[in-house]
Design a protein around this motif. Structure first.
Motif, PDB file in Angstrom:
ATOM      1  N   PRO A  45      24.151 -34.004 -13.348  1.00  0.00           N
ATOM      2  CA  PRO A  45      24.970 -34.792 -12.420  1.00  0.00           C
ATOM      3  C   PRO A  45      24.453 -34.739 -10.979  1.00  0.00           C
ATOM      4  N   ARG A  46      24.942 -35.687 -10.205  1.00  0.00           N
ATOM      5  CA  ARG A  46      24.534 -35.836  -8.800  1.00  0.00           C
ATOM      6  C   ARG A  46      24.705 -34.543  -7.998  1.00  0.00           C
ATOM      7  N   LYS A  47      25.779 -33.803  -8.313  1.00  0.00           N
ATOM      8  CA  LYS A  47      26.106 -32.619  -7.489  1.00  0.00           C
ATOM      9  C   LYS A  47      25.108 -31.455  -7.685  1.00  0.00           C
ATOM     10  N   ASN A  48      24.292 -31.503  -8.737  1.00  0.00           N
ATOM     11  CA  ASN A  48      23.399 -30.369  -9.017  1.00  0.00           C
ATOM     12  C   ASN A  48      22.461 -30.059  -7.855  1.00  0.00           C
ATOM     13  N   ASP A  49      22.128 -28.755  -7.764  1.00  0.00           N
ATOM     14  CA  ASP A  49      21.222 -28.282  -6.732  1.00  0.00           C
ATOM     15  C   ASP A  49      19.783 -28.423  -7.249  1.00  0.00           C
ATOM     16  N   PHE A  50      19.043 -29.363  -6.710  1.00  0.00           N
ATOM     17  CA  PHE A  50      17.696 -29.619  -7.227  1.00  0.00           C
ATOM     18  C   PHE A  50      16.725 -28.467  -6.930  1.00  0.00           C
ATOM     19  N   SER A  51      17.112 -27.533  -6.030  1.00  0.00           N
ATOM     20  CA  SER A  51      16.174 -26.445  -5.704  1.00  0.00           C
ATOM     21  C   SER A  51      15.939 -25.545  -6.917  1.00  0.00           C
ATOM     22  N   THR A  52      16.796 -25.664  -7.949  1.00  0.00           N
ATOM     23  CA  THR A  52      16.607 -24.891  -9.185  1.00  0.00           C
ATOM     24  C   THR A  52      15.813 -25.704 -10.215  1.00  0.00           C
ATOM     25  N   TYR A  53      15.401 -26.916  -9.832  1.00  0.00           N
ATOM     26  CA  TYR A  53      14.716 -27.810 -10.773  1.00  0.00           C
ATOM     27  C   TYR A  53      13.207 -27.557 -10.772  1.00  0.00           C
ATOM     28  N   PHE A  54      12.648 -27.310 -11.932  1.00  0.00           N
ATOM     29  CA  PHE A  54      11.198 -27.174 -12.114  1.00  0.00           C
ATOM     30  C   PHE A  54      10.737 -28.466 -12.771  1.00  0.00           C
ATOM     31  N   THR A  55      10.082 -29.303 -12.000  1.00  0.00           N
ATOM     32  CA  THR A  55       9.763 -30.631 -12.530  1.00  0.00           C
ATOM     33  C   THR A  55       8.520 -31.210 -11.875  1.00  0.00           C
ATOM     34  N   THR A  56       8.191 -32.451 -12.227  1.00  0.00           N
ATOM     35  CA  THR A  56       7.016 -33.089 -11.630  1.00  0.00           C
ATOM     36  C   THR A  56       7.444 -33.886 -10.392  1.00  0.00           C
ATOM     37  N   ALA A  57       6.459 -34.170  -9.539  1.00  0.00           N
ATOM     38  CA  ALA A  57       6.768 -34.909  -8.304  1.00  0.00           C
ATOM     39  C   ALA A  57       7.380 -36.289  -8.590  1.00  0.00           C
ATOM     40  N   PRO A  58       6.819 -37.087  -9.542  1.00  0.00           N
ATOM     41  CA  PRO A  58       7.447 -38.398  -9.790  1.00  0.00           C
ATOM     42  C   PRO A  58       8.873 -38.287 -10.321  1.00  0.00           C
ATOM     43  N   THR A  59       9.131 -37.281 -11.181  1.00  0.00           N
ATOM     44  CA  THR A  59      10.495 -37.124 -11.727  1.00  0.00           C
ATOM     45  C   THR A  59      11.484 -36.846 -10.605  1.00  0.00           C
ATOM     46  N   LEU A  60      11.105 -35.965  -9.690  1.00  0.00           N
ATOM     47  CA  LEU A  60      12.013 -35.635  -8.591  1.00  0.00           C
ATOM     48  C   LEU A  60      12.244 -36.864  -7.701  1.00  0.00           C
ATOM     49  N   GLU A  61      11.184 -37.630  -7.497  1.00  0.00           N
ATOM     50  CA  GLU A  61      11.322 -38.828  -6.656  1.00  0.00           C
ATOM     51  C   GLU A  61      12.241 -39.864  -7.313  1.00  0.00           C
TER      52      GLU A  61
END
Ligand SMILES: [Zn+2]
Length: 331
Positions: A45-61
């Motif tokens: 969900p929107r409220k999640n803290d992305f700083s805990t996300y391990f992902t690729t640059a395009p996915t985050l964008e």
């Protein structure tokens, strides 16, 4: 100790620290979230803290563009080895959408691959999934029934282009139902490489096309639908937006009759249907398993129980739906 379990999404229990893969649940509190791609049912969900996300640059964008946000996360590079204490991991291309990955874990000499959503056929925008030699494979099974056989993709592309050109020639306005991330860009690429048609998109799909272009997938001739409909040759809209009232309103505003088509993942009782998917069909899933040399196969998502039985019968290796065993441990 390494345990893998399913509780809504897949959770890796590593020495009593829980790592989550795609935190779809609203109530989550994991310190590490492997985000395999930016489809809405995987980014949380929107409220999640992305700083805990391990992902690729395009996915985050793409995730930021969907939520109209600007959060930062931790970036992973394809095929580079990372470590959390005695657990090694890397990400490999899953061939699903821009930036999507499968996760490969190595623990105590055992290799475990978790595919997330995969596609093992080249498309106009993505390269076929990379298959890793693995001991244990946890594979998605969205299209895991023997009925789920897709036609040759290039033939389906040709059929789609013919349908599009014929309807334009007849003065109709084609509307195609496609989710904003993945298939929309695949069709935009197909159309812009083969025609000069101007393609109308929703704002979300338009912004994601810009991100694809930024990462080297050259897309052209796409515009937002917020303009004179007569400047557009076709519209690509999310399936959930397509209602009879909207189609009627577009027909009235454009003074054209509408030709409608949908793609795999969205079925309607009317119009044409093209079997273009960003997932493997059942044969693609079986090929993936054979090429991975996995000795144990766990299935999840979609037709998981049915597909586990097919794997047992056709390939003769141990296979079970992950939800049926709920958890297993790697010693
Ligand atoms: Zn997906």
């Amino acid at each position: 100790m390494l345990k893998i379990k399913i509780a809504g999404n897949i959770i890796i229990d590593h020495n009593n620290t829980q790592l989550s893969i795609d935190p779809i649940k609203k109530t989550y509190n994991f310190e590490t979230n492997f985000i395999t791609h930016a489809h809405k049912d995987h980014i949380g969900p929107r409220k999640n803290d992305f700083s805990t996300y391990f992902t690729t640059a395009p996915t985050l964008e793409i995730a930021n563009s969907i939520f109209d946000d600007n959060k930062s996360g931790k970036f992973l590079e394809f095929n580079k080895k990372y470590k959390i204490d005695d657990l090694e991991y890397k990400i490999i291309n899953s061939g699903h959408v821009l930036g999507s990955y499968s996760l490969v874990l190595e623990y105590n000499g055992t290799k475990i691959t978790i595919t997330s959503d995969i596609n093992n056929i080249d498309t106009t925008t993505t390269k076929a999934a990379t298959v890793e030699d693995t001991d244990i494979l946890i594979i998605e099974s969205t299209y895991g029934s023997l009925m789920d056989v897709f036609p040759d993709r290039k033939n389906e592309y040709t059929k789609f282009l013919k349908w599009l050109m014929l309807n334009r020639l007849n003065g109709k306005l084609p509307i195609v139902a496609c989710y904003p991330l993945g298939k929309t860009q695949e069709l935009v690429k197909l159309i812009c490489d083969n025609t000069n048609f101007e393609i109308g998109l929703t704002n979300d799909a338009y912004k994601i096309c810009d991100i694809y272009s930024k990462y080297g997938v050259n897309l052209k001739n796409y515009l937002t639908v917020n303009r004179n409909l007569n400047e557009l040759d076709l519209l690509i809209l999310p399936p959930q937006k397509i209602k009879k009232t909207l189609v009627d309103a577009i027909a009235t505003a454009s003074k054209k009759s509408i030709a409608f088509a949908s793609t795999t993942g969205a079925s309607f009782r009317f119009g044409e249907h093209f079997k273009i998917s960003d997932h493997c069909d059942v044969n693609g899933l079986l090929d993936y398993i054979v090429n991975s040399n996995a000795k144990q196969v766990y299935t999840y998502h979609g037709k998981d129980i049915e597909f586990a039985n097919i794997v047992n019968k056709k390939l003769g290796c141990y296979s079970k739906a992950l939800k049926e065993i709920k958890t297993f441990e790697i010693i």
